[in-house]
Design an enzyme around this catalytic site. Structure first.
Site, PDB file in Angstrom:
ATOM      1  N   MET A  34       0.842  -1.192   0.000  1.00  0.00           N
ATOM      2  CA  MET A  34       0.000   0.000   0.000  1.00  0.00           C
ATOM      3  C   MET A  34       0.878   1.243   0.000  1.00  0.00           C
ATOM      4  SD  MET A  34      -3.116  -1.085   2.502  1.00  0.00           S
ATOM      5  CE  MET A  34      -2.044  -1.536   3.856  1.00  0.00           C
ATOM      6  N   CYS A  35       1.531   1.484  -1.109  1.00  0.00           N
ATOM      7  CA  CYS A  35       2.302   2.691  -1.407  1.00  0.00           C
ATOM      8  C   CYS A  35       3.796   2.553  -1.103  1.00  0.00           C
ATOM      9  CB  CYS A  35       1.773   3.920  -0.687  1.00  0.00           C
ATOM     10  SG  CYS A  35       0.024   4.223  -0.953  1.00  0.00           S
ATOM     11  N   THR A  36       4.591   3.166  -1.970  1.00  0.00           N
ATOM     12  CA  THR A  36       6.045   3.205  -1.840  1.00  0.00           C
ATOM     13  C   THR A  36       6.528   4.594  -2.208  1.00  0.00           C
ATOM     14  OG1 THR A  36       6.208   0.867  -2.496  1.00  0.00           O
ATOM     15  CG2 THR A  36       8.218   2.181  -2.642  1.00  0.00           C
TER      16      THR A  36
ATOM     17  N   ASP B   6      -1.016   2.692  -3.876  1.00  0.00           N
ATOM     18  CA  ASP B   6      -1.554   1.340  -3.950  1.00  0.00           C
ATOM     19  C   ASP B   6      -2.811   1.283  -3.089  1.00  0.00           C
ATOM     20  OD1 ASP B   6       0.895   0.983  -5.221  1.00  0.00           O
ATOM     21  OD2 ASP B   6       1.823   0.038  -3.474  1.00  0.00           O
TER      22      ASP B   6
END
Length: 332
Positions: free
Chosen positions: A1-3, A21
């Site tokens: 959920m995100c980078t 994400d």
């Protein structure tokens, strides 16, 4: 959920890539806010969520951001070259509400920083001026942490856990994903590096057993590895392309299983690149083959200028879309 991936060593431009994400559309809208906007940190999509002592402010800087559900800001850059990125974190917990401190609903956290700070140092100084208040968006608790960077290459990761600020400040804090909390992510990365060295992988090679799944720890370690290998770029354009390649590598493909629960997949919805040197903001929807960007310097950011917005989902949009923005009411 995100980078989030910061590249502050290429000698061409300070750049940051991020993935969003999420299991459904966050209804992203590219939005330009001018200076001089009055904000109420106690409002969520027009509804009062902090009734006692909400944080009130007027924006000092104009910004170009991606909004989330029309209720807050998920990502963006301001005219001073400060960028901010909001990523999910299960452990986020501002603690019990203290009405003696101005309350800021968490979906406006990074907008407040972009409105009022011109550098990472200035943004960190603002942490003592408010208390975060967790809110819900579309049935999800907005438990998040924040990454900041500025045009000088400075960086900070900010988490609020059990009511206490946890801040990692310095140029070396370049990678961020989600759980576990950041200090544990750093420990796990060091553990992985030591394990690889014990296996004889002192130098990068194509046989190195790199973590390849989509969980936050694997994405963190994969992003750290590939971003550390980025070669010197010929120009700013090549630098953006190079970082975008690593950001895509850390993305979550459609259908990749995440975990059981309300949603089993959290694929990448979009990717952004912030060029803090050139004041350019790039966005790539995962459902589109086109890369869009806007030039912050092309907009009127003076007090009284209109808020400008662009829905990036139009498949005809490609390249520099600065001229395609149109005036709109301020979403918050």
């Amino acid at each position: 959920m995100c980078t989030r991936i910061l590249w502050n060593t290429n000698g061409r431009a300070v750049l940051t890539g991020r993935t969003m994400d999420w299991p459904e559309s966050t209804e992203p809208v590219l939005t330009v806010f001018p200076q001089g906007l009055k904000r109420d940190g106690g409002k969520l999509a027009g509804t009062t969520v902090v009734a006692d002592n909400p944080l009130l402010w007027t924006s000092d800087y104009g910004s170009l951001v991606t909004t989330v559900y029309g209720a807050g800001t998920a990502d963006g850059i301001n005219e001073a070259g400060l960028a901010a990125h909001m990523l999910y974190l299960d452990d986020s917990d501002p603690g019990p509400r203290d009405a003696d401190r101005p309350g800021l609903q968490i979906a406006l956290w990074i907008q407040y920083l972009l409105d009022c700070a011109g550098s990472v140092d200035e943004a960190l100084d603002l942490l003592g001026t408010f208390q975060l208040v967790t809110v819900g968006l579309r049935g999800f608790a907005a438990t998040v942490h924040v990454a900041l960077e500025d045009g000088f290459g400075d960086s900070a990761i900010i988490e609020c856990i059990a009511g206490e600020w946890q801040v990692h400040h310095g140029r070396t804090y370049t990678i961020m994903t989600n759980a576990p909390a950041y200090a544990e992510q750093l420990r796990l990365l060091e553990e992985q590096v030591n394990t690889l060295r014990e296996l004889g992988h002192d130098e990068p090679d194509s046989e190195l057993p790199l973590p390849g799944n989509v969980n936050p720890v694997d994405r963190f370690q994969r992003a750290a590895y590939f971003s550390s290998l980025l070669p010197e770029a010929a120009d700013a354009q090549q630098s953006v392309a190079a970082l975008l390649a690593v950001t895509r590598n850390a993305s979550v493909p459609f259908g990749a299983p995440y975990r059981s629960g309300r949603f089993a997949t959290y694929n990448t919805e979009y990717r952004t690149i912030c060029d803090l040197t050139g004041k350019r903001y790039f966005l790539e929807l995962a459902t589109s083959p086109n890369l869009l960007w806007a030039e912050l310097d092309h907009f009127d950011l003076a007090p009284g200028a209109p808020v400008m917005a662009l829905n990036p989902s139009d498949p005809a949009l490609v390249g520099d879309v600065s001229a395609a923005f149109t005036p709109c009411p301020a979403p918050f």
